[in-house]
Design a protein around this motif. Structure first.
Motif, PDB file in Angstrom:
ATOM      1  N   VAL A 141      -0.162   6.074  14.551  1.00 42.23           N
ATOM      2  CA  VAL A 141       0.004   5.771  13.055  1.00 42.23           C
ATOM      3  C   VAL A 141       1.403   5.376  12.838  1.00 42.23           C
ATOM      4  CG1 VAL A 141       0.435   8.276  12.486  1.00 42.23           C
ATOM      5  CG2 VAL A 141      -0.618   6.835  10.830  1.00 42.23           C
ATOM      6  N   SER A 142       1.554   4.306  11.685  1.00 45.25           N
ATOM      7  CA  SER A 142       2.990   4.144  11.500  1.00 45.25           C
ATOM      8  C   SER A 142       2.942   3.388  10.070  1.00 45.25           C
ATOM      9  CB  SER A 142       3.256   2.973  12.592  1.00 45.25           C
ATOM     10  OG  SER A 142       2.482   1.783  12.561  1.00 45.25           O
ATOM     11  N   ALA A 143       4.111   3.319   9.744  1.00 48.36           N
ATOM     12  CA  ALA A 143       4.279   2.588   8.480  1.00 48.36           C
ATOM     13  C   ALA A 143       5.633   1.840   8.482  1.00 48.36           C
ATOM     14  CB  ALA A 143       4.556   3.712   7.127  1.00 48.36           C
ATOM     15  N   HIS A 144       5.838   0.885   7.447  1.00 47.74           N
ATOM     16  CA  HIS A 144       6.947  -0.065   7.621  1.00 47.74           C
ATOM     17  C   HIS A 144       8.067   0.831   7.076  1.00 47.74           C
ATOM     18  CE1 HIS A 144       3.891  -3.096   7.514  1.00 47.74           C
ATOM     19  NE2 HIS A 144       4.740  -3.671   8.154  1.00 47.74           N
TER      20      HIS A 144
ATOM     21  N   VAL B 212       0.709  -0.878   0.001  1.00 47.83           N
ATOM     22  CA  VAL B 212       0.048  -0.023   0.075  1.00 47.83           C
ATOM     23  C   VAL B 212       0.713   1.121  -0.142  1.00 47.83           C
ATOM     24  CG1 VAL B 212      -2.005   1.256   1.183  1.00 47.83           C
ATOM     25  CG2 VAL B 212      -1.797  -1.048   1.380  1.00 47.83           C
ATOM     26  N   MET B 213       0.500   2.324  -1.042  1.00 52.82           N
ATOM     27  CA  MET B 213       1.390   3.455  -1.207  1.00 52.82           C
ATOM     28  C   MET B 213       0.707   4.577  -0.502  1.00 52.82           C
ATOM     29  SD  MET B 213       4.316   2.964  -2.715  1.00 52.82           S
ATOM     30  CE  MET B 213       4.999   1.695  -3.609  1.00 52.82           C
ATOM     31  N   HIS B 214       1.447   5.516   0.174  1.00 55.83           N
ATOM     32  CA  HIS B 214       0.770   6.647   0.844  1.00 55.83           C
ATOM     33  C   HIS B 214       1.826   7.927   0.501  1.00 55.83           C
ATOM     34  CE1 HIS B 214      -1.387   4.228   3.784  1.00 55.83           C
ATOM     35  NE2 HIS B 214      -0.435   3.372   3.548  1.00 55.83           N
ATOM     36  N   TYR B 215       1.141   9.272   0.784  1.00 57.12           N
ATOM     37  CA  TYR B 215       1.916  10.093   0.779  1.00 57.12           C
ATOM     38  C   TYR B 215       1.660  10.942   2.379  1.00 57.12           C
ATOM     39  CZ  TYR B 215      -2.130  13.098  -0.641  1.00 57.12           C
ATOM     40  OH  TYR B 215      -3.570  13.601  -0.611  1.00 57.12           O
ATOM     41  N   THR B 216       2.711  11.553   2.828  1.00 57.98           N
ATOM     42  CA  THR B 216       2.606  11.834   4.132  1.00 57.98           C
ATOM     43  C   THR B 216       1.952  13.400   4.469  1.00 57.98           C
ATOM     44  OG1 THR B 216       4.697  13.203   4.048  1.00 57.98           O
ATOM     45  CG2 THR B 216       4.780  10.859   4.398  1.00 57.98           C
ATOM     46  N   GLU B 217       1.849  14.029   3.476  1.00 57.85           N
ATOM     47  CA  GLU B 217       1.276  15.558   3.778  1.00 57.85           C
ATOM     48  C   GLU B 217       2.073  16.345   4.534  1.00 57.85           C
ATOM     49  OE1 GLU B 217      -3.204  16.223   3.124  1.00 57.85           O
ATOM     50  OE2 GLU B 217      -3.264  14.217   4.336  1.00 57.85           O
ATOM     51  N   ILE B 218       3.127  15.978   5.177  1.00 55.47           N
ATOM     52  CA  ILE B 218       4.286  16.888   5.888  1.00 55.47           C
ATOM     53  C   ILE B 218       5.581  16.647   5.369  1.00 55.47           C
ATOM     54  CG2 ILE B 218       2.735  17.321   7.795  1.00 55.47           C
ATOM     55  CD1 ILE B 218       3.591  14.755   9.074  1.00 55.47           C
TER      56      ILE B 218
ATOM     57  N   TRP C 271       0.411   0.255  11.531  1.00 59.13           N
ATOM     58  CA  TRP C 271      -0.973   1.165  11.470  1.00 59.13           C
ATOM     59  C   TRP C 271      -0.903   2.044  10.611  1.00 59.13           C
ATOM     60  CZ3 TRP C 271      -2.543   1.862  17.386  1.00 59.13           C
ATOM     61  CH2 TRP C 271      -2.511   0.769  18.005  1.00 59.13           C
ATOM     62  N   HIS C 272      -1.158   1.815   9.332  1.00 58.82           N
ATOM     63  CA  HIS C 272      -0.973   2.592   7.957  1.00 58.82           C
ATOM     64  C   HIS C 272      -2.421   2.748   7.210  1.00 58.82           C
ATOM     65  CE1 HIS C 272      -0.603  -0.634   4.919  1.00 58.82           C
ATOM     66  NE2 HIS C 272       0.044  -1.037   5.991  1.00 58.82           N
ATOM     67  N   ALA C 273      -3.136   1.452   7.327  1.00 58.93           N
ATOM     68  CA  ALA C 273      -4.308   1.299   6.237  1.00 58.93           C
ATOM     69  C   ALA C 273      -5.473   1.757   6.777  1.00 58.93           C
ATOM     70  CB  ALA C 273      -4.177   0.091   5.610  1.00 58.93           C
ATOM     71  N   GLY C 274      -5.680   1.646   8.198  1.00 58.95           N
ATOM     72  CA  GLY C 274      -6.940   1.757   8.758  1.00 58.95           C
ATOM     73  C   GLY C 274      -8.119   0.896   8.236  1.00 58.95           C
ATOM     74  N   LEU C 275      -9.545   1.468   8.385  1.00 57.08           N
ATOM     75  CA  LEU C 275     -10.467   1.022   7.977  1.00 57.08           C
ATOM     76  C   LEU C 275     -10.093   0.886   6.356  1.00 57.08           C
ATOM     77  CD1 LEU C 275     -13.201  -0.121   8.636  1.00 57.08           C
ATOM     78  CD2 LEU C 275     -14.291   2.155   7.911  1.00 57.08           C
ATOM     79  N   SER C 276     -10.384  -0.491   5.894  1.00 58.90           N
ATOM     80  CA  SER C 276      -9.915  -0.741   4.666  1.00 58.90           C
ATOM     81  C   SER C 276     -10.365  -2.199   3.757  1.00 58.90           C
ATOM     82  CB  SER C 276      -8.109  -0.576   4.224  1.00 58.90           C
ATOM     83  OG  SER C 276      -7.774  -1.567   5.322  1.00 58.90           O
ATOM     84  N   SER C 277     -10.462  -2.065   2.502  1.00 61.12           N
ATOM     85  CA  SER C 277     -10.935  -3.472   2.185  1.00 61.12           C
ATOM     86  C   SER C 277     -10.130  -3.338   0.670  1.00 61.12           C
ATOM     87  CB  SER C 277     -12.505  -3.462   1.899  1.00 61.12           C
ATOM     88  OG  SER C 277     -12.906  -4.437   1.124  1.00 61.12           O
ATOM     89  N   TRP C 278      -9.858  -4.517   0.255  1.00 60.20           N
ATOM     90  CA  TRP C 278      -9.465  -4.776  -1.053  1.00 60.20           C
ATOM     91  C   TRP C 278      -9.501  -6.139  -1.445  1.00 60.20           C
ATOM     92  CZ3 TRP C 278      -9.243  -1.542  -4.906  1.00 60.20           C
ATOM     93  CH2 TRP C 278      -8.175  -2.175  -6.163  1.00 60.20           C
ATOM     94  N   GLN C 279     -10.230  -6.535  -2.722  1.00 64.35           N
ATOM     95  CA  GLN C 279     -10.367  -7.911  -3.071  1.00 64.35           C
ATOM     96  C   GLN C 279     -10.744  -8.829  -2.050  1.00 64.35           C
ATOM     97  OE1 GLN C 279      -6.655  -9.184  -5.069  1.00 64.35           O
ATOM     98  NE2 GLN C 279      -6.830  -8.040  -6.409  1.00 64.35           N
ATOM     99  N   GLY C 280     -12.021  -8.292  -1.114  1.00 68.58           N
ATOM    100  CA  GLY C 280     -12.369  -9.159  -0.143  1.00 68.58           C
ATOM    101  C   GLY C 280     -11.573  -9.305   1.105  1.00 68.58           C
ATOM    102  N   THR C 281     -10.643  -8.584   1.185  1.00 64.57           N
ATOM    103  CA  THR C 281      -9.806  -8.637   2.536  1.00 64.57           C
ATOM    104  C   THR C 281      -9.999  -7.360   3.136  1.00 64.57           C
ATOM    105  OG1 THR C 281      -8.147 -10.225   1.680  1.00 64.57           O
ATOM    106  CG2 THR C 281      -7.614  -8.831   3.554  1.00 64.57           C
TER     107      THR C 281
END
Length: 289
Positions: A70-73, A50-56, A100-110
């Motif tokens: 909140v965290s990311a690998h 999963v890709m993100h941007y930080t906004e900071i 802890w980066h994705a939160g409430l999320s869903s993709w391909q049934g997961t």
């Protein structure tokens, strides 16, 4: 010497067989484990990237991602430093641990993808609102280079399929827009990371239609649901469905992510399904527990 060699050969073979059949016993603090039997039905915890941007900025990002809830690998700086000609990337969480980066999320049934993914935060300010309108911060070439190197390594090690390399907006379209319309999805695809539709297939699916012509809402909902998005398939063009359409467009047609259900969006969705869903290996069958 020959008789001795002849006698020793069977003994050596027997010793080899005995070693091969000997259980691997591992001593823990107060018990032992025997690993000589391996279950057939198992797979890796990591199934998505999963890709993100930080906004900071980088300094603020490291502070927030190491001290707040909140965290990311990984965090990729916008201008990574180098060592021996290779980019230096921050790793904040071991890959074996859940970030802890994705939160409430869903993709391909997961759902709740924190438990099944690796998260990469890219230092980027995201949307910048000005009196002239909204602009987006681009991703510098050196950051894209680091991104490709890291993503290729992760995808190779965990054998992550192209359709499971996604943005935060793909897995949480009702509340997230990162990594934004300037994220280099096509560059990643050209480097062997992620999914992208073929232009020839899009043209074939359009079949001469005006790309901006309206298309059937339910049909487009169904295609995006098959691809992986969590979306209703009721044919209703409400705000929720528009956000899903916009997330898809931001990923695969960033020039126009208005959320309108048009013919080009429908053609892109079908081109992706033609390219990936038919050729994708099925999930391994798992017997009921």
């Amino acid at each position: 010497m020959k008789p001795t060699s002849i006698l020793l050969a069977p003994l050596a073979l027997a010793a080899t067989l005995l070693t091969a059949c000997t259980p691997t016993i591992i001593h823990h603090t107060t018990y032992y484990t025997d690993t000589s039997h391996t279950a057939q039905y198992q797979d890796t915890r990591i199934r998505f990237l999963v890709m993100h941007y930080t906004e900071i900025d980088e300094k603020q990002s490291l502070d927030v991602l190491t001290h707040e809830q909140v965290s990311a690998h990984y965090v990729i700086p916008d201008h990574p430093k180098e060592k021996n000609g290779e980019p230096i990337i921050w790793q904040l969480v071991p890959e074996s641990q859940r970030a802890w980066h994705a939160g409430l999320s869903s993709w391909q049934g997961t759902t709740e993808l924190n438990a099944a993914s690796i998260g990469i935060e890219n230092v980027n300010l995201g949307p910048i609102d000005t009196p002239q309108g909204r602009t987006w911060q681009p991703y510098p070439p050196e950051q894209v280079n680091a991104m490709i190197r890291l993503a290729k390594d992760i995808v190779t090690r965990y054998n992550i399929p192209p359709t499971r390399i996604v943005g935060h907006s793909d897995i949480a379209p009702q509340r997230k827009i990162d990594p934004g319309p300037l994220f280099p999805w096509k560059q990643l695809y050209d480097a062997g990371v992620g999914a992208w539709p073929d232009d020839a297939t899009i043209a074939k699916e359009l079949a001469g239609r005006d790309p901006h012509a309206p298309t059937d809402v339910r049909a487009l909902q169904q295609k995006l649901a098959r691809y992986g998005y969590e979306v209703a398939t009721d044919g209703v063009l409400n705000d929720s469905t528009r956000r899903v359409f916009a997330a898809f467009q931001m990923h695969f047609r960033p020039a126009d992510y208005s959320g309108n259900p048009d013919a080009q969006t429908d053609a892109i969705a079908q081109a992706l399904l033609d390219k990936y869903t038919q050729a994708a290996p099925p999930e391994p069958a798992r017997p009921a527990p």
